[in-house]
Design an enzyme around this catalytic site. Structure first.
Site, PDB file in Angstrom:
ATOM      1  N   HIS A  42       0.820  -1.207   0.000  1.00 46.29           N
ATOM      2  CA  HIS A  42       0.000   0.000   0.000  1.00 46.29           C
ATOM      3  C   HIS A  42       0.861   1.268   0.000  1.00 46.29           C
ATOM      4  CE1 HIS A  42      -3.242   2.700   1.057  1.00 46.29           C
ATOM      5  NE2 HIS A  42      -2.461   3.185   1.999  1.00 46.29           N
TER       6      HIS A  42
ATOM      7  N   GLU B 172       9.079 -15.212 -26.801  1.00 48.57           N
ATOM      8  CA  GLU B 172       9.287 -15.278 -25.354  1.00 48.57           C
ATOM      9  C   GLU B 172       9.786 -16.652 -24.931  1.00 48.57           C
ATOM     10  OE1 GLU B 172       5.430 -14.594 -23.494  1.00 48.57           O
ATOM     11  OE2 GLU B 172       4.450 -15.357 -25.291  1.00 48.57           O
TER      12      GLU B 172
ATOM     13  N   ASP C 233       9.045 -13.326 -19.786  1.00 50.29           N
ATOM     14  CA  ASP C 233       9.100 -14.776 -19.926  1.00 50.29           C
ATOM     15  C   ASP C 233      10.406 -15.232 -20.570  1.00 50.29           C
ATOM     16  OD1 ASP C 233       6.904 -15.679 -18.604  1.00 50.29           O
ATOM     17  OD2 ASP C 233       5.559 -15.630 -20.331  1.00 50.29           O
TER      18      ASP C 233
ATOM     19  N   CYS D 232       7.732  -5.859 -25.594  1.00 55.96           N
ATOM     20  CA  CYS D 232       6.645  -5.442 -24.716  1.00 55.96           C
ATOM     21  C   CYS D 232       6.853  -5.902 -23.276  1.00 55.96           C
ATOM     22  CB  CYS D 232       5.303  -5.940 -25.255  1.00 55.96           C
ATOM     23  SG  CYS D 232       5.205  -7.723 -25.397  1.00 55.96           S
TER      24      CYS D 232
END
Lengths: 88, 574
Positions: free
Chosen positions: B191, B433, B457, B504
């Site tokens: 948080h 990936e 990945d 990406c």
């Protein structure tokens, strides 16, 4: 007394949000409602009790309802466990 | 000097504001009461619960402007714990049977309840132990009449030092004077870390209990870039950091001003900077941050948290919405990438010991052919409304790409039969990936229209490292020379066959890596929209020639550790 077995279908397990909603639904009935899992039974009045059962997705548990409005309560919670919980 | 996990950028200077539990609870721990006091203690407990309940209502009300809806729900959960019958029975039981004072009974019951959560084999549930702690502390504050440290009372520039901050703390604090946080507990997604990033102030989390040495009122410097905290700095350090802070703020202004500038190097090479999105409504954010398009539209949201598979119509609407927002800017839609850490109740996925290497993504789609075809028809139909491209995830070999394209052709034929318009020349690309796909990039490049390297990945599979595993997370290094060689190979093969290659994964969003990737020849960087201006700045600060030289220099280094040092050196030279 009514009992019925369900399979937990919410994707994340019985986390804080589904557990909170379950408890507020159960509160609306006069009957005593509890969940039995792994031979441990807890009242649906307690979020601590319900969460620490540690029921995981796709595991089954028993719902036990006893009281004057047990049929309505079971009918309501059936919808909760079979339908609504999938979106939580 | 103290070290912590750098959770939010920036440099803050101010006085230490130490949030301490004002009550030293140890004195209550074993404090006994005479049995005539039992009822009185139980009443004190009941009243404290009522007061805490009201307190949470007030905080929840105040939080409406500052916290998101899901963060606000925290207070509802706190209230349920507060009034929980099991908890209440524990406390009243300890008072009645063990003759503990109300405070002692609360402390004991909180510890018991926490241990129930900690015993569960579920990380989420274990973290709920902190929630129980928060509720317990609040009850104790009511019982002992001590005020919790009131962060609304700040009167000068302050750096908050605490064990951890609760949502209640962050809601009530006077934001004008808060210049940073350093807390003992938590990780990058706690948080405190999220709030700091929202407020755009520096923060360190997970500092450990060493920071308890800091005294209230000490002058502090917090560096959210390097993850360090300096107490009582020397005049030189202070001067140094005032300068750094000034530079950082100027930099931030400049970066924000780049919105409408192109992503172009000093010597005029254009680079595509695009956004990753997971929901249609996020497309607008990409435009607001000055993105040139969408490099990854994740479609899993359509399949998660619902009762039945999404209809073609539902999907069509979602894809069309994005196509229309982006107009002629390209938008790459990735077909369903479920499995791994993302499970759906809708698709039959048996439990697996090793889900990252299991039944996921394209592997599921090639088996669940009708489901896959429904998605492809929806994307095709939406392609009539904008510049959409299709991308298949988790391709490991040519056969999979061919099989997926075959199903795409069937989808096209079905639309043709019904005379439904779509872009006949829609581009079809793949994620790279899996290491085998990277090694076979020269083969795949002959049948794909573009590549997008998924570094998260690709790193985990190449290095055989699960980065969530704390024992080995330091081995997870995108700058590992083996990983860099694979990336270079993928880019070179793509260019040899004249196709575009983007990235990406998280690596693309880190400005430290921008010139290296640019020098390796990457055409498109796709990232969370908030990172676009930072990467744009990095692109605009270098020449393509320098970037190429840097990439060459780095590829000739043998030790992965040295690569980081070289990159840092280049960055600081600017």
């Amino acid at each position: 007394m009514l009992t019925k077995t369900f399979v937990l279908q919410c994707p994340v397990g019985l986390h804080a949000r589904p557990a909170s909603i379950l408890i507020s639904e159960a509160e609306k009935f006069k009957s005593d409602i509890s969940i039995k899992y792994n031979s441990k039974e807890v009242s649906l009045k307690s979020i601590i009790g319900v969460m620490t059962l540690g029921i995981k997705t796709n595991e089954s548990f028993e719902l036990i309802v006893q009281g004057e409005d047990e049929e309505q309560a079971m009918a309501r919670l059936e919808i909760f466990f079979n339908e609504e919980i999938k979106d939580l | 000097m103290y070290k912590g996990i750098a959770a939010s950028r920036g440099i803050g200077i101010g006085k230490a504001f130490v949030v301490k539990e004002k009550t030293d609870t140890t004195v209550y721990r074993e404090k006994k009461i005479p049995d005539t006091e039992v009822d009185n203690e139980i009443t004190r407990f009941t009243k404290a619960v009522e007061a805490t309940d009201i307190y949470y209502d007030q905080v929840a009300e105040k939080s409406k402007d500052v916290l998101s809806e899901s963060e606000q729900q925290v207070f509802q959960a706190y209230k349920l714990v507060l009034k929980d019958p099991i908890f209440k029975d524990m406390v009243t039981g300890s008072i009645r049977d063990e003759l503990l004072c109300a405070e002692g009974a609360v402390i004991k019951s909180v510890e018991l309840t926490k241990s129930m959560f900690l015993a569960l084999n579920d990380e989420y549930m274990r973290q709920r132990a902190d929630d129980i702690d928060n509720v317990g502390k609040q009850i104790l504050i009511s019982l002992t009449g001590s005020q919790s440290t009131d962060l609304s009372m700040l009167t000068e520039d302050s750096i908050i030092i605490a064990e951890d901050l609760t949502p209640a703390d962050t809601v009530s604090m006077n934001r004008k004077f808060v210049k940073g946080f350093a807390v003992e507990k938590g990780g990058e997604t706690s948080h405190t870390a999220i709030i700091a990033r929202t407020m755009e102030i520096p923060a360190l989390v997970g500092c450990g209990d060493k920071i308890r040495d800091i005294s209230h009122g000490d002058t502090l410097i917090i560096d959210g870039q390097e993850g360090i905290l300096i107490a009582k700095p020397t005049p030189d350090e202070l001067k140094n950091y005032l300068e750094k802070q000034k530079q950082y703020l100027e930099e931030l202004e400049k970066i924000k001003a780049l919105k409408n500038e192109p992503g172009r190097t000093l010597d005029g090479k254009n680079v595509h900077l695009v956004g990753n999105i997971a929901k249609p409504e996020e497309a607008k954010e990409v435009l607001e941050k000055g993105g040139d398009g969408i490099g990854l539209f994740r479609t899993e949201f359509l399949y998660l948290n619902r009762k039945e598979l999404p209809s073609e119509e539902d999907q069509f609407k979602a894809y069309k919405e994005v196509a229309e927002v982006m107009k002629d800017r390209p938008c790459i839609i990735r077909t369903l990438d479920i499995g791994g850490d993302k499970q759906s109740a809708l698709i039959n996925m048996p439990k697996e010991d090793n889900p990252f290497m299991g039944y996921r993504a394209i592997r599921i789609c090639l088996k669940e052919k009708e489901m896959f075809k429904t998605q492809l028809r929806a994307i095709l139909r939406a392609s009539a409304y904008g510049n959409l491209k299709i991308m298949f995830p988790m391709i490991s070999c040519l056969e999979e790409l061919r099989a997926a394209k075959e199903i795409l052709n069937e989808a096209k034929a079905e639309l043709d039969e019904k005379n439904i318009p779509y872009n006949r020349d829609i581009q079809v690309g793949i994620m790279i990936e899996i290491p085998s796909a990277a090694m076979a990039a020269d083969i795949l490049a002959q049948e794909a229209d573009f590549f997008s390297i998924g570094t998260n990945d690709l790193c985990q599979y190449t290095l055989a490292v699960d980065r969530m595993n704390e024992n080995i997370s330091s081995l997870y290094n995108p700058l590992n020379i083996g990983v860099l060689r694979l990336i270079k190979r993928v880019i070179d093969c793509a260019h040899e066959f004249g196709i575009m290659v983007g990235m990406c994964g998280e690596m693309a969003s880190n400005p430290e890596y921008t010139s290296l990737l640019l020098g390796l020849g990457l055409d498109e960087f796709s990232m969370v929209p908030a990172s676009i201006p930072h990467v744009k700045q990095a692109v605009r600060n270098t020449t393509y020639d320098d970037a190429v030289n840097l990439a060459e220099e780095i590829l000739s280094v043998n030790e992965s550790d040295k690569i980081k040092t070289i990159l840092r050196g280049k960055l600081n030279a600017h």
